[in-house]
Design a protein around this motif. Sequence first.
Motif, PDB file in Angstrom:
ATOM      1  N   UNK A   1       0.821  -1.195   0.000  1.00 40.48           N
ATOM      2  CA  UNK A   1       0.000   0.000   0.000  1.00 40.48           C
ATOM      3  C   UNK A   1       0.859   1.251   0.000  1.00 40.48           C
ATOM      4  N   UNK A   2       0.520   2.200  -0.866  1.00 41.45           N
ATOM      5  CA  UNK A   2       1.184   3.496  -0.879  1.00 41.45           C
ATOM      6  C   UNK A   2       0.343   4.449  -1.707  1.00 41.45           C
ATOM      7  N   UNK A   3       0.510   5.726  -1.417  1.00 37.03           N
ATOM      8  CA  UNK A   3      -0.218   6.724  -2.181  1.00 37.03           C
ATOM      9  C   UNK A   3       0.486   6.934  -3.513  1.00 37.03           C
ATOM     10  N   UNK A   4      -0.277   6.942  -4.591  1.00 37.35           N
ATOM     11  CA  UNK A   4       0.276   7.180  -5.928  1.00 37.35           C
ATOM     12  C   UNK A   4      -0.127   8.550  -6.456  1.00 37.35           C
ATOM     13  N   UNK A   5      -0.692   9.383  -5.600  1.00 38.24           N
ATOM     14  CA  UNK A   5      -1.131  10.707  -6.037  1.00 38.24           C
ATOM     15  C   UNK A   5       0.062  11.591  -6.364  1.00 38.24           C
ATOM     16  N   UNK A   6       0.025  12.223  -7.523  1.00 38.40           N
ATOM     17  CA  UNK A   6       1.069  13.175  -7.904  1.00 38.40           C
ATOM     18  C   UNK A   6       0.811  14.491  -7.195  1.00 38.40           C
ATOM     19  N   UNK A   7       1.772  14.946  -6.397  1.00 39.79           N
ATOM     20  CA  UNK A   7       1.586  16.181  -5.632  1.00 39.79           C
ATOM     21  C   UNK A   7       2.387  17.339  -6.221  1.00 39.79           C
ATOM     22  N   UNK A   8       3.319  17.026  -7.131  1.00 44.96           N
ATOM     23  CA  UNK A   8       4.097  18.106  -7.754  1.00 44.96           C
ATOM     24  C   UNK A   8       4.666  17.599  -9.063  1.00 44.96           C
ATOM     25  N   UNK A   9       4.663  18.460 -10.078  1.00 50.44           N
ATOM     26  CA  UNK A   9       5.255  18.125 -11.372  1.00 50.44           C
ATOM     27  C   UNK A   9       6.046  19.317 -11.892  1.00 50.44           C
ATOM     28  N   UNK A  10       7.279  19.045 -12.304  1.00 49.42           N
ATOM     29  CA  UNK A  10       8.124  20.055 -12.946  1.00 49.42           C
ATOM     30  C   UNK A  10       8.381  19.587 -14.372  1.00 49.42           C
ATOM     31  N   UNK A  11       7.876  20.333 -15.350  1.00 51.11           N
ATOM     32  CA  UNK A  11       7.983  19.924 -16.737  1.00 51.11           C
ATOM     33  C   UNK A  11       8.955  20.819 -17.503  1.00 51.11           C
ATOM     34  N   UNK A  12       9.235  20.381 -18.729  1.00 48.20           N
ATOM     35  CA  UNK A  12      10.077  21.148 -19.649  1.00 48.20           C
ATOM     36  C   UNK A  12      11.461  21.431 -19.080  1.00 48.20           C
ATOM     37  N   UNK A  13      12.062  20.410 -18.482  1.00 48.50           N
ATOM     38  CA  UNK A  13      13.448  20.521 -18.038  1.00 48.50           C
ATOM     39  C   UNK A  13      14.342  20.491 -19.283  1.00 48.50           C
ATOM     40  N   UNK A  14      15.257  21.431 -19.375  1.00 48.76           N
ATOM     41  CA  UNK A  14      16.131  21.485 -20.542  1.00 48.76           C
ATOM     42  C   UNK A  14      17.595  21.492 -20.124  1.00 48.76           C
ATOM     43  N   UNK A  15      18.443  21.057 -21.037  1.00 47.70           N
ATOM     44  CA  UNK A  15      19.897  21.114 -20.870  1.00 47.70           C
ATOM     45  C   UNK A  15      20.357  20.445 -19.569  1.00 47.70           C
ATOM     46  N   UNK A  16      19.955  19.201 -19.403  1.00 49.68           N
ATOM     47  CA  UNK A  16      20.432  18.432 -18.252  1.00 49.68           C
ATOM     48  C   UNK A  16      21.881  18.048 -18.508  1.00 49.68           C
ATOM     49  N   UNK A  17      22.771  18.487 -17.637  1.00 48.65           N
ATOM     50  CA  UNK A  17      24.196  18.229 -17.803  1.00 48.65           C
ATOM     51  C   UNK A  17      24.841  18.099 -16.435  1.00 48.65           C
ATOM     52  N   UNK A  18      26.060  17.547 -16.370  1.00 46.39           N
ATOM     53  CA  UNK A  18      26.732  17.398 -15.075  1.00 46.39           C
ATOM     54  C   UNK A  18      26.834  18.726 -14.334  1.00 46.39           C
ATOM     55  N   UNK A  19      26.456  18.680 -13.063  1.00 50.21           N
ATOM     56  CA  UNK A  19      26.443  19.884 -12.239  1.00 50.21           C
ATOM     57  C   UNK A  19      25.048  20.391 -11.937  1.00 50.21           C
ATOM     58  N   UNK A  20      24.038  19.887 -12.668  1.00 50.40           N
ATOM     59  CA  UNK A  20      22.663  20.312 -12.401  1.00 50.40           C
ATOM     60  C   UNK A  20      22.127  19.585 -11.172  1.00 50.40           C
ATOM     61  N   UNK A  21      21.584  20.342 -10.231  1.00 45.53           N
ATOM     62  CA  UNK A  21      20.980  19.780  -9.021  1.00 45.53           C
ATOM     63  C   UNK A  21      19.490  20.064  -9.000  1.00 45.53           C
ATOM     64  N   UNK A  22      18.732  19.067  -8.592  1.00 45.80           N
ATOM     65  CA  UNK A  22      17.325  19.251  -8.269  1.00 45.80           C
ATOM     66  C   UNK A  22      17.214  19.257  -6.746  1.00 45.80           C
TER      67      UNK A  22
END
Length: 401
Positions: A89-110
Motif C-alpha cells: 500500500x502506498x499513495x500514488x497521487x502526484x503532488x508536484x510536477x516540474x515539466x520542460x526541463x532542458x539542458x540536463x548536464x553534469x552539475x545540475x541539481x534538483x
Amino acid sequence: MAVICYLLFSIGGDLFEIADVFISSGASFAECRNYLLCKRREQLIRYYIAQYSKQEELTTIMSTESIDSCEFAYQDSPKSPGSISLDKSSSTEVVYTLENITEVSPGLSFVISGSILLTCERFSINLMLKNSDLALHFNPRLPQNYIVRNCRVKGIWGKEEVASPLSFNLHRGQKFNIQILVTDKEFLMCVNGRHFNSFKHRLPYKKICALEVKGDVKDVLVEQVYTETYPDIVLDDIQQVSKENFHISELSDTNYKMMPYTGRLGEYFTNGKSLLIRGRVKLLPHSFFLNLQTNHYVWPHPNILFHLNPRFGSVGGKHVICRNSWFNGKWDREERSENLTDFMPGKTFHLKIACTDVSYQVYLNDKLIAEFFFRENPRRVETVYIQGDIRVYDVLLESDC
C-alpha cells in the motif's frame, strides 16, 4: 520498565537473548535489538531460498541489496509476527510536477523540499523521460526505514538498490530537503544536508524532461541549481591535543559522531603528528574505511593520499587490511595484509595513524598493524573522512608539543 516492555514487544520475548548480547558486547539496547533482528532476518532469507527455487520469486519479497547493510529493512507484520512485511500500500497521487526541463548536464541539481505527512507510508521522486521511463526512482519507505533507488524501462522495473552507509533520517511530521545531483556517471543524493548515496546511470540522463513527486508529502517546492561542488556540509573541526598533556583514558564512550564522519584538520598533518580515533565496532561488521584526503567534497572526487580499509570477513580472527590512494580519477596500486587484530564485534578500539617523515603508520590499541609509504606530499591532506560499520566517539589531532 518502558524499555523492557518495548523490547519484549519488538523482539517477541527474546529478552534473555538481548540481555546476553548487551552484557557481552557493551552495545546499546537499540543496537542489540538490531543485531537480533538481523539474525532473524537472515533466517527468513534462508527459509525463502529453501521455499522458492527461482531467484525472481525471491526478489519479489525483498531486495538482496539490503543484505550487505547493517541499516537493514525489516518490519514485523501484524498478521504474522516475525515475518517480512509484504505491504504494497502506498499513495500514488502526484503532488508536484516540474515539466520542460532542458539542458540536463553534469552539475545540475534538483533540490526538493517539503513536509512529510503524519500518516506517511512512502513517497517518491521520479526523474522522467518523454516515454514515461524513469531515469531515477527515489522512494523513501518510512515504516521500513530505507530508501529504494531504481529505474523503469518500458514499464519494467530494474534491480532495486536499498543499502546505504547513512542512517535513515526522514520522519513523519517533519520537513525534508533532498538534493539530487547529476554527474557524468551517476546521480548523487543528499538527504537533509548529508550525502546519502549514488545511483549509476542506466538511462541517458540528457533525455530527462520532467520531475514528479508522488505520495504522502505536502508543500513541495523544487529548485534547479547548477553547482561546482557537492555536498555543502558543515565540517567537524578536529580538536588538537598535546602528547604531553593527553591520555587516552580521558576519551569518552558516551557521545559519538554522526556517520559518515567528515572532519577538518586545523593544521598540516605532517611528521610528528598523529590522528587518534576512538570507536567501537558494530555487532555485525563488514568493513569500514578512513580517508586522508584533499577536501570534503564527494564531487568532484577528492584526491585521497591514504585510504585505510579494514575488512572483517576473514575466518579465525584475521582481518584483511587494505591500503591505497586515489589520484587523477582512479585508484592506484592496492596494498593488503591479513593479520590477527583487536577489531572485534561490539568492542571498543583505539586507532592511531602516526605521520613520520616517509610514511603513515597505523596502530590498533598500541600495536602496529600497517604502514603506508607516501605517494604524495602529506601537506595536501585537509580532511578526514570515515564511513562504515563502526561507531566513532572521538577524532583528535595529537602533536609532539
